[in-house]
Design an enzyme around this catalytic site. Structure first.
Site, PDB file in Angstrom:
ATOM      1  N   CYS A 242       0.821  -1.210   0.000  1.00 40.12           N
ATOM      2  CA  CYS A 242       0.000   0.000   0.000  1.00 40.12           C
ATOM      3  C   CYS A 242       0.854   1.259   0.000  1.00 40.12           C
ATOM      4  CB  CYS A 242      -0.943  -0.009   1.201  1.00 40.12           C
ATOM      5  SG  CYS A 242      -0.122  -0.322   2.784  1.00 40.12           S
ATOM      6  N   HIS A 714      -0.993   0.567   7.486  1.00 41.72           N
ATOM      7  CA  HIS A 714      -1.618   0.672   6.172  1.00 41.72           C
ATOM      8  C   HIS A 714      -1.542   2.120   5.710  1.00 41.72           C
ATOM      9  CE1 HIS A 714      -4.200  -0.213   2.829  1.00 41.72           C
ATOM     10  NE2 HIS A 714      -5.181   0.545   3.270  1.00 41.72           N
TER      11      HIS A 714
END
Length: 754
Positions: A242, A714
């Site tokens: 990510c 994330h």
């Protein structure tokens, strides 16, 4: 999956889409390809009139097997007829479904009890993630907590529970069956028979303002409208990728990068090497086209939506792109980015800029928009004399001024309640986040900082020194990093969970450098002497850096060698040495310091001076190579900076096109003329390519991080496009309703035209 399918060259086994196959034929003359196309076959009603279980793999598998058998066998001239292929496909499909139903359901049933520490509500405890894995599933290299629809989940467990009590498999990327869902929910204290949930998955009387970092940044609990078309294409998460997705979405929202790669796409593809998988510009153009063309971001047809509602099923939308080939190339040889571990988006951004600098795509380098000059003013506190130097940079790093928090009383009260709750094993109180004024961070950036181990050329001795940084030029696009990541008192990496009121419009004109001022006297241009101790034991090793590395789990002797061979430049530089040497057989052997009597007359190569062959120390060369640079670049940079590792890295960024070889006489003269690390002098009369202008900017994007450190968590990206904010969360691209501008990690500003 695309309409034209995939053409695989039978000579090189490279795959091409229909629009690129003729170009490949013209360049190579290759005319034999295997055409692969995936067909979706509608599910067949069961014998009792009911439908087969709603499983995507089951629905697609027959089409895949039948199509692939027919395509490959026909291409080989074997003459197999479609009915035979279909029969083989049915047989294999049945075996495939039987295996999947047994393995998937059983594996996830067995794993439910083992992940209770991860699926606790609210936010999970990320410190012990490596100790919890579900039964029967492969251990991930890095485990990252995520969240969806207000329910915390974890990829290491491979499943999460949505507000509608679906069990989702990350392996299959689809719902799986759980006949004992009520029992498993009860294990977590959830009585599904007594639950009354709202649309957002909360009880009617439990609706609270969302304060968790995961919720706020991903805008959980808000129905977000999906966005489609050019510039609204998502990117698949390849497993902790990510950070790459977020950075590349921001990069290709900048017009200069769009023109350089997507605008020059035909020329780049025409002149690409025979193996385009190993060409940086080809891979950048391919990725940029995938994000900006709109071919991979198409809204579902109304007929498809109606069909899904009527059949109560979800058909997979083949939207978004998978940057697998791009990641494999740009991370090749890098010890961190080539792994599946989570990474720092800021470090990846600089790694990407370095690759752009090394691979010119035309007369104009798109990374020029980020480059700026920093003026550093160093002053000897005793003699009051000063030295001005300039260096190249691409990111403005802002410190977090925790002492300037405007809600200190609330923070103190929250900390007391939190400790009491932990001691009594009660639920933790509602999070209170430190509120930091942006002006305080900007002030902290502009204030002088102490220079450790400063050697004053005026005193010919060590002294106290202070350093102040200013902008010698303002870039076209200003990238601002909030330095949220630090180390605790126990040397464990941690993240500062703060809220900073980042401005939409930023004016830093007052930080413009002014150079040498009237009345200031410059420090003499004298380099510190090289001291060779008679006793090897007299060499100092920074024990704090050694312990910092040892706390990360590395052998103590390896940490001592890393700090010693990197010249006590700090734990971060020593860490790179460890990564580069950890596979060596004597990695954990005790440090053996060579005798100095034999090399004293030649300059003490073991201490970092140039050896008898005029080559930099191999240890320093290895450190720079471990950062992703080529060997010849590392040697040239060290030669040009008298084997000063820190200056060598600055030299590399200021010399995007280093020569393969250079004259030793010129090297010697260059080292003599660059004792002050003046980047302008190193790069010639023209200096680095910069785009100077006013220091007024407007915010157009930011990257946010969720989690406790850069090694986990994330990333998502928010970008302002066509007058509104858009959230890019891997494959999910939606219109943003509440962009969390105060919780960002990296901010992107563009200059306001004067």
């Amino acid at each position: 999956d695309s309409e034209g399918g995939l053409y695989v060259c039978m000579n090189t086994f490279l795959g091409f889409g229909r629009e690129h196959i003729e170009r490949h034929y013209r360049k190579t003359g290759q005319c034999v390809y295997v055409h692969l196309k995936r067909h979706v076959i509608e599910k067949v009603p069961g014998a009792s009139g009911g439908a087969l279980p709603k499983r995507r793999n089951a629905k697609l598998f027959l089409g895949i097997v039948s199509s692939c058998f027919h395509t490959v066998l026909s291409a080989c001239g074997l003459g197999f007829c479609p009915p035979l292929c279909l029969a083989l496909g049915l047989l294999l499909g049945f075996l495939f479904l039987l295996r999947m139903l047994e393995v998937i359901v059983l594996r996830h049933l067995l794993s439910c009890v083992g992940v209770c520490a991860i699926l606790c509500w609210p936010e999970p405890n990320l410190e012990n993630m490596n100790k919890t894995f579900c039964i029967g599933s492969p251990a991930r290299e890095q485990n990252v907590g995520k969240q969806r629809e207000g329910i915390t989940f974890h990829p290491g467990a491979h499943w999460f529970l949505s507000a509608f009590v679906d069990v989702y498999s990350f392996d299959e990327e689809e719902p799986v069956l759980d006949p004992h869902i009520a029992k498993h929910l009860a294990h977590f204290g959830i009585d599904m028979l007594q639950m009354q949930v709202t649309e957002n998955g909360l009880r009617d009387n439990d609706i609270k303002p969302r304060v968790s970092e995961w919720e706020v940044i991903q805008e959980a609990g808000v129905k977000l409208k999906p966005m489609y078309g050019p510039g609204y294409t998502g990117m698949k998460n390849l497993g902790n990728s990510c950070y790459l997705n977020a950075v590349m979405q921001a990069i290709f929202s900048i017009p200069e990068f769009q023109r350089a790669y997507v605008g020059n796409l035909p020329r780049i593809f025409d002149y690409s090497p025979l193996d385009p998988t190993q060409d940086f510009n080809t891979q950048m153009a391919k990725l940029g086209h995938g994000l900006l063309s709109g071919q991979y971001s198409k809204p579902p047809m109304k007929s498809e939506l109606i069909e899904q509602v009527m059949k109560e099923e979800h058909k997979p939308q083949h939207n978004g792109i998978s940057p697998r080939m791009f990641k494999a190339f740009i991370s090749k040889g890098h010890p961190e980015f080539s792994s599946n571990r989570q990474q720092d988006a800021q470090e990846f951004f600089l790694h990407l800029i370095n690759l752009v600098e090394r691979n010119p795509v035309g007369s104009e380098n798109p990374s020029d928009v980020f480059r700026f000059l920093v003026e550093e003013r160093t002053q000897c506190c005793q003699s009051r004399k000063v030295r001005y130097t300039e260096r190249v940079d691409y990111i403005m790093q802002l410190p977090v001024a925790m002492e300037a928090a405007t809600n200190k009383d609330e923070l103190i009260a929250y900390e007391l309640k939190r400790r009491e709750a932990e001691a009594a094993r009660r639920p933790l109180p509602e999070l209170v986040r430190a509120k930091i004024p942006f002006s305080a961070c900007l002030q902290a950036f502009s204030e002088p900082s102490n220079v450790e181990d400063f050697w004053s050329s005026a005193l010919q001795a060590k002294s106290a020194g202070v350093k102040t940084s200013r902008f010698a030029s303002f870039p076209e696009y200003l990238v601002v990093q909030i330095k949220k990541f630090t180390f605790g008192l126990d040397w464990i990496p941690k993240k500062l969970d703060v809220s900073i009121d980042m401005p939409d419009f930023l004016d830093i004109s007052h930080l413009r450098a002014r150079g040498l001022q009237p009345g200031e006297e410059e420090l003499p241009d004298i380099a510190p002497p090289i001291v060779i101790p008679d006793d090897p034991k007299a060499l100092d090793i920074d024990e704090s850096s050694v312990m910092q590395l040892a706390e990360m789990g590395f052998p103590l002797e390896a940490c001592r060698k890393a700090v010693y061979y990197t010249g006590n430049l700090g734990a971060e530089v020593a860490f790179n040495w460890i990564i580069a040497h950890m596979e060596e057989p004597d990695f954990a052997e005790p440090l053996v310091i060579p005798a100095f009597g034999e090399v004293a007359s030649s300059g003490a190569a073991a201490l970092g001076a140039v050896g008898l062959d005029n080559q930099p120390p191999e240890e320093m060369v290895a450190i720079i190579i471990s950062m992703g640079f080529q060997r010849n670049v590392a040697i040239q940079a060290l030669k040009a900076t008298n084997n000063n590792l820190e200056r060598a890295l600055e030299w590399i960024f200021s010399h995007p096109d280093p020569e393969e070889e250079s004259d030793p006489a010129l090297d010697t003269m260059d080292m003599e003329n660059n004792a002050n690390a003046n980047i302008l002098a190193e790069t010639g009369s023209e200096g680095p390519r910069i785009k100077d202008g006013p220091g007024r900017y407007e915010l157009f994007g930011f990257i946010s991080h969720m989690g406790t450190s850069t090694m986990s968590g994330h990333y998502v990206c928010h970008l302002r496009k066509e007058g509104r904010w858009v959230i890019y969360n891997d494959l999910r691209v939606c219109a943003s309703e509440r962009p969390p501008k105060d919780l960002g990690y990296i901010y992107f500003y563009h200059r306001i035209p004067s």
